[in-house]
Enzyme design. Structure first.
Site, PDB file in Angstrom:
ATOM      1  N   ALA A  65     -30.626  75.378  49.949  1.00  0.00           N
ATOM      2  CA  ALA A  65     -30.741  74.374  51.004  1.00  0.00           C
ATOM      3  C   ALA A  65     -31.096  75.124  52.288  1.00  0.00           C
ATOM      4  O   ALA A  65     -30.815  76.325  52.409  1.00  0.00           O
ATOM      5  CB  ALA A  65     -29.425  73.635  51.160  1.00  0.00           C
ATOM      6  N   GLY A 108     -28.948  75.746  46.527  1.00  0.00           N
ATOM      7  CA  GLY A 108     -29.575  74.456  46.250  1.00  0.00           C
ATOM      8  C   GLY A 108     -30.817  74.604  45.382  1.00  0.00           C
ATOM      9  O   GLY A 108     -31.179  73.692  44.645  1.00  0.00           O
ATOM     10  N   GLU A 111     -29.570  74.702  41.985  1.00  0.00           N
ATOM     11  CA  GLU A 111     -29.084  73.352  41.656  1.00  0.00           C
ATOM     12  C   GLU A 111     -30.260  72.407  41.371  1.00  0.00           C
ATOM     13  O   GLU A 111     -30.195  71.590  40.451  1.00  0.00           O
ATOM     14  CB  GLU A 111     -28.216  72.828  42.806  1.00  0.00           C
ATOM     15  CG  GLU A 111     -26.888  73.580  42.887  1.00  0.00           C
ATOM     16  CD  GLU A 111     -26.138  73.345  44.201  1.00  0.00           C
ATOM     17  OE1 GLU A 111     -26.759  73.471  45.271  1.00  0.00           O
ATOM     18  OE2 GLU A 111     -24.939  73.030  44.146  1.00  0.00           O
ATOM     19  N   GLU A 131     -23.499  80.605  47.856  1.00  0.00           N
ATOM     20  CA  GLU A 131     -22.942  79.880  49.005  1.00  0.00           C
ATOM     21  C   GLU A 131     -21.667  80.528  49.530  1.00  0.00           C
ATOM     22  O   GLU A 131     -21.338  80.407  50.705  1.00  0.00           O
ATOM     23  CB  GLU A 131     -22.649  78.423  48.614  1.00  0.00           C
ATOM     24  CG  GLU A 131     -23.884  77.542  48.451  1.00  0.00           C
ATOM     25  CD  GLU A 131     -24.485  77.563  47.055  1.00  0.00           C
ATOM     26  OE1 GLU A 131     -24.164  78.487  46.273  1.00  0.00           O
ATOM     27  OE2 GLU A 131     -25.291  76.658  46.754  1.00  0.00           O
TER      28      GLU A 131
HETATM   29  N1  CAA Z   1     -32.479  78.564  54.456  1.00  0.00           N
HETATM   30  C1  CAA Z   1     -33.239  78.840  55.544  1.00  0.00           C
HETATM   31  N2  CAA Z   1     -34.002  79.945  55.658  1.00  0.00           N
HETATM   32  C2  CAA Z   1     -34.005  80.825  54.640  1.00  0.00           C
HETATM   33  C3  CAA Z   1     -33.245  80.595  53.478  1.00  0.00           C
HETATM   34  C4  CAA Z   1     -32.463  79.416  53.400  1.00  0.00           C
HETATM   35  N3  CAA Z   1     -31.723  79.098  52.331  1.00  0.00           N
HETATM   36  N4  CAA Z   1     -33.445  81.650  52.630  1.00  0.00           N
HETATM   37  C5  CAA Z   1     -34.301  82.467  53.259  1.00  0.00           C
HETATM   38  N5  CAA Z   1     -34.640  81.996  54.455  1.00  0.00           N
HETATM   39  C6  CAA Z   1     -35.566  82.574  55.439  1.00  0.00           C
HETATM   40  C7  CAA Z   1     -34.955  83.791  56.126  1.00  0.00           C
HETATM   41  O1  CAA Z   1     -34.121  83.397  57.189  1.00  0.00           O
HETATM   42  C8  CAA Z   1     -36.208  84.527  56.585  1.00  0.00           C
HETATM   43  O2  CAA Z   1     -36.693  83.896  57.744  1.00  0.00           O
HETATM   44  P1  CAA Z   1     -37.204  84.826  58.990  1.00  0.00           P
HETATM   45  O3  CAA Z   1     -38.412  85.572  58.429  1.00  0.00           O
HETATM   46  O4  CAA Z   1     -37.559  83.840  60.054  1.00  0.00           O
HETATM   47  O5  CAA Z   1     -36.085  85.745  59.330  1.00  0.00           O
HETATM   48  C9  CAA Z   1     -37.214  84.238  55.472  1.00  0.00           C
HETATM   49  O6  CAA Z   1     -36.701  83.106  54.762  1.00  0.00           O
HETATM   50  C10 CAA Z   1     -37.319  85.400  54.475  1.00  0.00           C
HETATM   51  O7  CAA Z   1     -36.033  85.718  54.032  1.00  0.00           O
HETATM   52  P2  CAA Z   1     -35.437  87.225  54.092  1.00  0.00           P
HETATM   53  O8  CAA Z   1     -36.050  87.990  55.201  1.00  0.00           O
HETATM   54  O9  CAA Z   1     -33.942  87.103  54.085  1.00  0.00           O
HETATM   55  O10 CAA Z   1     -35.990  87.780  52.703  1.00  0.00           O
HETATM   56  P3  CAA Z   1     -35.303  88.893  51.769  1.00  0.00           P
HETATM   57  O11 CAA Z   1     -36.316  89.185  50.699  1.00  0.00           O
HETATM   58  O12 CAA Z   1     -34.782  90.029  52.580  1.00  0.00           O
HETATM   59  O13 CAA Z   1     -34.030  88.160  51.111  1.00  0.00           O
HETATM   60  C11 CAA Z   1     -32.882  86.340  50.001  1.00  0.00           C
HETATM   61  C12 CAA Z   1     -34.225  87.081  50.247  1.00  0.00           C
HETATM   62  C13 CAA Z   1     -31.924  87.238  49.236  1.00  0.00           C
HETATM   63  C14 CAA Z   1     -33.212  85.108  49.183  1.00  0.00           C
HETATM   64  C15 CAA Z   1     -32.259  85.945  51.378  1.00  0.00           C
HETATM   65  O14 CAA Z   1     -33.240  85.292  52.169  1.00  0.00           O
HETATM   66  C16 CAA Z   1     -31.070  85.020  51.256  1.00  0.00           C
HETATM   67  O15 CAA Z   1     -29.986  85.469  50.956  1.00  0.00           O
HETATM   68  N6  CAA Z   1     -31.282  83.701  51.504  1.00  0.00           N
HETATM   69  C17 CAA Z   1     -30.203  82.727  51.508  1.00  0.00           C
HETATM   70  C18 CAA Z   1     -29.776  82.363  50.100  1.00  0.00           C
HETATM   71  C19 CAA Z   1     -28.610  81.396  50.165  1.00  0.00           C
HETATM   72  O16 CAA Z   1     -27.569  81.693  50.699  1.00  0.00           O
HETATM   73  N7  CAA Z   1     -28.810  80.173  49.581  1.00  0.00           N
HETATM   74  C20 CAA Z   1     -27.791  79.137  49.604  1.00  0.00           C
HETATM   75  C21 CAA Z   1     -28.018  78.192  50.766  1.00  0.00           C
HETATM   76  S1  CAA Z   1     -26.711  77.016  50.975  1.00  0.00           S
HETATM   77  C22 CAA Z   1     -26.969  75.817  49.786  1.00  0.00           C
HETATM   78  O17 CAA Z   1     -27.924  75.879  49.032  1.00  0.00           O
HETATM   79  C23 CAA Z   1     -25.931  74.708  49.736  1.00  0.00           C
HETATM   80  C24 CAA Z   1     -26.049  73.754  48.596  1.00  0.00           C
HETATM   81  O18 CAA Z   1     -25.386  73.886  47.567  1.00  0.00           O
HETATM   82  C25 CAA Z   1     -26.904  72.551  48.690  1.00  0.00           C
END
Ligand code: CAA
Length: 257
Positions: A65, A108, A111, A131
């Site tokens: 998400a 998400g 999911e 998460e």
């Molecule tokens: N939401 C918003 N932005 C996101 C995102 C997310 N879930 N995942 C990645 N991005 C963005 C980053 O902020 C980054 O943006 P900027 O370039 O502006 O900084 C861009 O995408 C690229 O990401 P990274 O620089 O972090 O890329 P990476 O290769 O170093 O890492 C990753 C990749 C491991 C996927 C890392 O981005 C990450 O951990 N993302 C979040 C994953 C996460 O926590 N997902 C769960 C979200 S909560 C949810 O989903 C709730 C639910 O149950 C509905």
């Protein structure tokens, strides 16, 4: 509908939808999820479409998400948003959904993938429910569908640690259907979707509904629903055609009637 975060096209009887927010690794914003549900419902009621293929990009199926959407929200705001009602609409899609997964399928994203029916994953795909790293838990079924797919021990390991599973691990735990070489992950998934799309559409919907019943209903009730669907199919032209074609040693020509 704003469609730039979703690209879509039709290939034969397959509707192809691609999630398209490359700058944020296909993070699933609220408007994107709304449009995705609307688009899927449109294809679900289009007789020309037998299968929906949902894809991300090579780098990311979807990294969860959109964290920016939620970062400053209160519990009340999150409740009022009722965002998971949109996910229920995707759950209600009756036609088979094939997922073409490459790269990150997290939170998400994982999911959403679990709302799909056949999951074709590139050997480079990574899966997880991280998460916990954000101080929350999965909210779109990640503690439930994930646990039903992989079992309690692995679900506890993955959800509590936030660690990612490789495609090999995900296949061995039953989270995904097949692993394909990374060079042609999308084409392989499209091939699967096109092959499934040659089957009778009424039987496809019945098979999907019946398998999903196994996730929600007690066994005796699910078996009785299965039997009812089985009997119903004997009033379709597709059943007559399928069995006649078998006897005549030719390919069936299903019409969805
Ligand atoms: N939401 C918003 N932005 C996101 C995102 C997310 N879930 N995942 C990645 N991005 C963005 C980053 O902020 C980054 O943006 P900027 O370039 O502006 O900084 C861009 O995408 C690229 O990401 P990274 O620089 O972090 O890329 P990476 O290769 O170093 O890492 C990753 C990749 C491991 C996927 C890392 O981005 C990450 O951990 N993302 C979040 C994953 C996460 O926590 N997902 C769960 C979200 S909560 C949810 O989903 C709730 C639910 O149950 C509905």
């Amino acid at each position: 509908m704003s469609e730039q975060h979703l690209l879509h096209e039709v290939d034969g009887n397959v509707a192809i939808i691609r999630i398209n927010r490359p700058k944020v690794l296909n993070a699933l914003s609220l408007p994107l999820m709304k449009d995705l549900a609307t688009m899927m419902k449109q294809y679900d009621s289009d007789d020309n479409i037998h299968v929906i293929l949902l894809s991300g990009s090579e780098r990311a199926w979807a990294a969860g998400a959109d964290i920016g959407d939620m970062a400053t929200a209160s519990s009340d705001e999150m409740r009022k948003r009722n965002q998971f009602a949109i996910w229920e609409q995707i759950k209600a899609i009756k036609k088979p959904i094939v997922a073409a997964v490459s790269g990150f399928a997290l939170g998400g994203g994982c999911e959403l993938m679990m709302h799909c029916d056949i999951i074709i994953a590139s050997e480079n795909a990574l899966f997880g429910q991280p998460e916990i790293n954000l101080g929350i838990i999965p909210g779109a079924g990640g503690t439930q569908r994930f646990t039903r797919a992989v079992g309690k021990a692995t679900a506890m390991d993955v959800v509590l640690s936030g660690r990612f599973l490789s495609a090999k691990e995900a296949l061995s735990y039953g989270l995904i259907s097949r692993i394909v070489p990374k060079e042609h992950w999308f084409e392989s998934a499209l091939e699967v979707a096109a092959q499934v799309a040659t089957k009778g559409p009424i039987a496809l919907r019945a098979a999907k509904a019946s398998i999903l019943n196994s996730q929600e209903l007690p066994l005796s009730q699910a078996l009785s629903e299965e039997r009812a669907l089985f009997y119903e199919l004997f009033s379709t032209n597709d059943q007559t055609e399928g069995m006649t074609a078998f006897a005549e040693k030719r390919k069936p020509n299903f019409t969805g009637t």
